[in-house]
Design a protein around this motif. Sequence first.
Motif, PDB file in Angstrom:
ATOM      1  N   PHE A  47       0.827  -1.205   0.000  1.00 11.04           N
ATOM      2  CA  PHE A  47       0.000   0.000   0.000  1.00 11.04           C
ATOM      3  C   PHE A  47       0.865   1.260   0.000  1.00 11.04           C
ATOM      4  CE2 PHE A  47      -1.716   3.310   2.844  1.00 11.04           C
ATOM      5  CZ  PHE A  47      -2.828   3.705   2.106  1.00 11.04           C
ATOM      6  N   TYR A 120      -8.298   1.761   8.547  1.00 12.27           N
ATOM      7  CA  TYR A 120      -8.312   0.772   7.466  1.00 12.27           C
ATOM      8  C   TYR A 120      -7.619   1.360   6.240  1.00 12.27           C
ATOM      9  CZ  TYR A 120     -11.648  -2.108  10.032  1.00 12.27           C
ATOM     10  OH  TYR A 120     -12.249  -2.904  10.969  1.00 12.27           O
ATOM     11  N   SER A 122      -6.851   0.729   1.945  1.00 15.80           N
ATOM     12  CA  SER A 122      -7.105   0.036   0.686  1.00 15.80           C
ATOM     13  C   SER A 122      -6.701   0.959  -0.443  1.00 15.80           C
ATOM     14  CB  SER A 122      -8.582  -0.361   0.549  1.00 15.80           C
ATOM     15  OG  SER A 122      -9.397   0.791   0.528  1.00 15.80           O
ATOM     16  N   TYR A 123      -6.543   0.415  -1.622  1.00 13.64           N
ATOM     17  CA  TYR A 123      -6.159   1.220  -2.775  1.00 13.64           C
ATOM     18  C   TYR A 123      -6.668   0.533  -4.031  1.00 13.64           C
ATOM     19  CZ  TYR A 123      -2.342  -2.225  -2.867  1.00 13.64           C
ATOM     20  OH  TYR A 123      -1.604  -3.382  -2.873  1.00 13.64           O
ATOM     21  N   SER A 124      -6.705   1.289  -5.098  1.00 12.37           N
ATOM     22  CA  SER A 124      -7.238   0.771  -6.354  1.00 12.37           C
ATOM     23  C   SER A 124      -6.082   0.340  -7.255  1.00 12.37           C
ATOM     24  CB  SER A 124      -8.074   1.851  -7.060  1.00 12.37           C
ATOM     25  OG  SER A 124      -8.561   1.391  -8.304  1.00 12.37           O
ATOM     26  N   SER A 127      -8.313  -2.672 -10.900  1.00 11.13           N
ATOM     27  CA  SER A 127      -9.711  -2.824 -10.499  1.00 11.13           C
ATOM     28  C   SER A 127     -10.659  -2.962 -11.689  1.00 11.13           C
ATOM     29  CB  SER A 127     -10.146  -1.624  -9.652  1.00 11.13           C
ATOM     30  OG  SER A 127      -9.920  -0.406 -10.350  1.00 11.13           O
ATOM     31  N   SER A 208      -3.675  -7.409  -0.663  1.00 11.08           N
ATOM     32  CA  SER A 208      -3.975  -6.003  -0.367  1.00 11.08           C
ATOM     33  C   SER A 208      -4.523  -5.275  -1.585  1.00 11.08           C
ATOM     34  CB  SER A 208      -2.718  -5.287   0.134  1.00 11.08           C
ATOM     35  OG  SER A 208      -1.753  -5.150  -0.900  1.00 11.08           O
ATOM     36  N   THR A 209      -4.377  -5.868  -2.778  1.00  6.85           N
ATOM     37  CA  THR A 209      -4.888  -5.225  -3.984  1.00  6.85           C
ATOM     38  C   THR A 209      -6.406  -5.284  -4.070  1.00  6.85           C
ATOM     39  OG1 THR A 209      -4.655  -7.285  -5.263  1.00  6.85           O
ATOM     40  CG2 THR A 209      -2.773  -5.765  -5.246  1.00  6.85           C
ATOM     41  N   LEU A 211      -8.423  -6.483  -0.910  1.00  5.03           N
ATOM     42  CA  LEU A 211      -9.017  -6.548   0.419  1.00  5.03           C
ATOM     43  C   LEU A 211      -8.652  -5.313   1.225  1.00  5.03           C
ATOM     44  CD1 LEU A 211      -8.543 -10.248   1.633  1.00  5.03           C
ATOM     45  CD2 LEU A 211     -10.595  -9.170   0.714  1.00  5.03           C
ATOM     46  N   THR A 212      -9.548  -4.896   2.087  1.00  7.12           N
ATOM     47  CA  THR A 212      -9.294  -3.792   3.009  1.00  7.12           C
ATOM     48  C   THR A 212      -8.712  -4.361   4.295  1.00  7.12           C
ATOM     49  OG1 THR A 212     -11.107  -2.483   2.095  1.00  7.12           O
ATOM     50  CG2 THR A 212     -10.313  -1.878   4.285  1.00  7.12           C
ATOM     51  N   ASP A 214      -6.382  -3.670   8.138  1.00  7.75           N
ATOM     52  CA  ASP A 214      -5.873  -2.759   9.153  1.00  7.75           C
ATOM     53  C   ASP A 214      -4.952  -3.539  10.078  1.00  7.75           C
ATOM     54  OD1 ASP A 214      -7.766  -4.146  10.694  1.00  7.75           O
ATOM     55  OD2 ASP A 214      -8.038  -2.432  12.023  1.00  7.75           O
TER      56      ASP A 214
END
Length: 288
Positions: A47, A120, A122-124, A127, A208-209, A211-212, A214
Amino acid sequence: MDIFITGLLLGGTYALIAMGLNLQYGMARIMNLANGEMLVAGGFVAFWLWTGSQISPLLTVFVVAPVAFLLNWLIYLIFLRPLVKRANSRGQLEVDSILTTFGLSFVAVGLMLAFFGGDYFSYSYLSEPVHILGDTYGANRVAAFLAAVVVCGLLWLWLNRSRAGMTIRAISVAPEAARLVGIDVRRTAALAFALGGAVTATGGALISTFLTLDASTGVIFTLKALVIVIMGGVGDVRGTIVAALLLGLLETFVARLIDPGLTLAAAYLLFVVILLFRPQGLFGRPTT
């Protein structure tokens, strides 16, 4: 067909997650309850590199894997090797390692909270949709699945075809006999533990690409990896892969046709059934 393909995509990533714990527990005989935190740390790095420098997570794994390998090697030398030296039996080693790594998991969560915060993340990435047999799936999930297939396949070939891999398998089956043929059991166990950590962190970077995550979600992945390893058979790479695919298919089936809230319940029910009727794992032989 949609449930089948989605389940396979999910199961493939589960296989990569569980493979790391299988190396650590099945080969090095260290029940690592901080395994999920290593996965989340790999996701954090992916991330950070993507949002900060636009470095692809598929390339990030070439940074995450060696760093995680070195970190897990140090963890083994500093915290776990003393336990191995003083253990009088395999049972005592498992109990001591559970307590130690349970504490290390809290240390890891605290460090991640200090460095990355408690939000939390996440990133795009990839997608865009991909069409397979008339249905649409996320390209990031497909890419993670393909990467998992490559990593698991290479790992299986290495364990079964290379001298170093067969050495690791030898210490998992008969450590005392391995010493008699000149194998440095402690050094080989450290290698297996470090390699398991590297595989787990690689899995974290890939999932991680889509799923969210923390800092506190690592325990969920530790439990799922443990379920898969026990179902597949401790130390059995083939069983781990099959068990992961079965778990992915089951969770997808329950989420789509029954209730998404029952996926964890279904997973643990399958675990209990396997434990009752196949305690040696899917492909293991009953002990007499």
